[in-house]
Design an enzyme around this catalytic site. Sequence first.
Site, PDB file in Angstrom:
ATOM      1  N   SER A 180       5.995 -38.955 -58.158  1.00 55.51           N
ATOM      2  CA  SER A 180       5.232 -38.848 -59.400  1.00 55.51           C
ATOM      3  C   SER A 180       5.869 -39.547 -60.588  1.00 55.51           C
ATOM      4  CB  SER A 180       4.948 -37.386 -59.726  1.00 55.51           C
ATOM      5  OG  SER A 180       6.109 -36.606 -59.640  1.00 55.51           O
ATOM      6  N   HIS A 208      -0.774 -37.536 -55.793  1.00 58.56           N
ATOM      7  CA  HIS A 208      -1.108 -38.794 -56.477  1.00 58.56           C
ATOM      8  C   HIS A 208      -1.755 -39.817 -55.556  1.00 58.56           C
ATOM      9  CE1 HIS A 208       1.007 -37.629 -60.113  1.00 58.56           C
ATOM     10  NE2 HIS A 208       1.933 -37.115 -59.324  1.00 58.56           N
ATOM     11  N   LYS A 240      -6.108 -34.332 -60.216  1.00 63.17           N
ATOM     12  CA  LYS A 240      -5.738 -35.701 -60.601  1.00 63.17           C
ATOM     13  C   LYS A 240      -6.916 -36.643 -60.327  1.00 63.17           C
ATOM     14  CE  LYS A 240      -0.981 -34.662 -60.817  1.00 63.17           C
ATOM     15  NZ  LYS A 240      -0.038 -33.857 -60.071  1.00 63.17           N
TER      16      LYS A 240
HETATM   17  C1  PLP Z   1       0.711 -32.597 -60.327  1.00 59.97           C
HETATM   18  C2  PLP Z   1       1.500 -32.346 -59.103  1.00 59.97           C
HETATM   19  C3  PLP Z   1       1.549 -31.084 -58.516  1.00 59.97           C
HETATM   20  C4  PLP Z   1       0.973 -29.870 -59.188  1.00 59.97           C
HETATM   21  O1  PLP Z   1      -0.410 -29.840 -59.122  1.00 59.97           O
HETATM   22  P1  PLP Z   1      -1.193 -28.925 -60.169  1.00 59.97           P
HETATM   23  O2  PLP Z   1      -2.539 -28.764 -59.588  1.00 59.97           O
HETATM   24  O3  PLP Z   1      -1.179 -29.689 -61.456  1.00 59.97           O
HETATM   25  O4  PLP Z   1      -0.435 -27.647 -60.275  1.00 59.97           O
HETATM   26  C5  PLP Z   1       2.201 -30.946 -57.311  1.00 59.97           C
HETATM   27  N1  PLP Z   1       2.809 -31.991 -56.739  1.00 59.97           N
HETATM   28  C6  PLP Z   1       2.820 -33.224 -57.285  1.00 59.97           C
HETATM   29  C7  PLP Z   1       3.506 -34.348 -56.589  1.00 59.97           C
HETATM   30  C8  PLP Z   1       2.170 -33.426 -58.491  1.00 59.97           C
HETATM   31  O5  PLP Z   1       2.195 -34.622 -59.059  1.00 59.97           O
END
Ligand code: PLP
Length: 386
Positions: A180, A208, A240
């Site tokens: 990320s 992602h 996302k």
């Molecule tokens: C954003 C993210 C999460 C968390 O997801 P949420 O639904 O925002 O709690 C978990 N793992 C990764 C790699 C992320 O980028």
Amino acid sequence: MTSMDAILQAQLDQRQQQFLYRHRTNVASGCDSVLQVEGKSLVNFCSNDYLGLASHPDIAAALKAGVDQYGTGSGASHLISGHSNAHHQLEEQLAEFTGRPRALLFSTGYMANLGLINALVNRRDLVLEDQLNHASLLDGGHLSRADYKRYKHNNMQQLDYLLEQSNASRKLIVTDGVFSMDGDVAPLAEMSALAAQHNGWLMVDDAHGIGVLGATGGGIVEQQGLTMEQVPILMGTLSKSFGTFGAFVAGSEALIETLIQFARTYIYTTALPPAIACASSASLQLVRNQHWRREKLHNLIGQFRNGAEQIGLRLMDSNTPIQPILINDDQLVSTVNQQLRDKGFMVGAIRPPTVPAGTGRLRITLSANHSDEQIDQLLEALDSCL
Ligand SMILES: *Cc1c(COP(=O)(O)O)cnc(C)c1O
């Protein structure tokens, strides 16, 4: 001031002196390519809305229809009375989308990761994680009470060694699909070969990658052509690229039933509002059918990288919409970030402890909602600030 507040304030002061104090920005508009912030329009280069779906009218309409049908709250956890037809349908659609027997919804990705790791391992088991994994995966490892070790980023030799050393009966290997803060990807084929060789279980967090990578948006496992046997545990988020909220795990019947029985973050929390599941179902349709969004995103990524190279920016090894620009001095990150804001651009300013000391960076994220002109304008602004 009470003694508690005095202690806390000293800690806050210290963070301020280290230039690591975090601030929130109040945004007056919804997530789109331009944000309204304190009366100014800023081009949004920091959201995770990679496909530009967070503001899509079809998804908003599905959410509203969902509220008309189900109201606002689910009222209970999935195992009591919170599991609606809307949740169930979305799970079936996600199973079909990922080509796996079943999928299970979680309220957030953070909770999915904590619940998964803790449902699968316990004392005397082994958890191996990439040191650049998302905080939720690292926290899941800490909580598990298993023997928990981190290997250097994408270092397969060290992973092999740590697997070899252990005689635990369960060995869980956990990695981000797309990292990320760096935007690079995990070498999953190699990891699955190591897992097979050492009797390990491979878990991939594709927060992602899902929706963005692969011919049909199936994420990193589709892009790298991997089967469920190779990657038995697949986690994705809906917050996302899907532009809604929540997360899911896709896998075998036994895996999903195990989570329903043993994942505490699944059992002891209220189910997502059903209307959110309705919105995610509508979003999934668009993710699958509007391939042009992935193509456009891919073109924008190419345009950004070419332009950045021409002006000598320090890019990282990423072909994903996460395009960090390394800044030589961690303290400078905030200054450059502010200069970009003054010029009308909002990017992520990422500093330690989110990333290792000395690797502070601007985290620029691209979306299918951006125009070529917006990318060129950002490059021009970066050129004048760096
Ligand atoms: C954003 C993210 C999460 C968390 O997801 P949420 O639904 O925002 O709690 C978990 N793992 C990764 C790699 C992320 O980028």
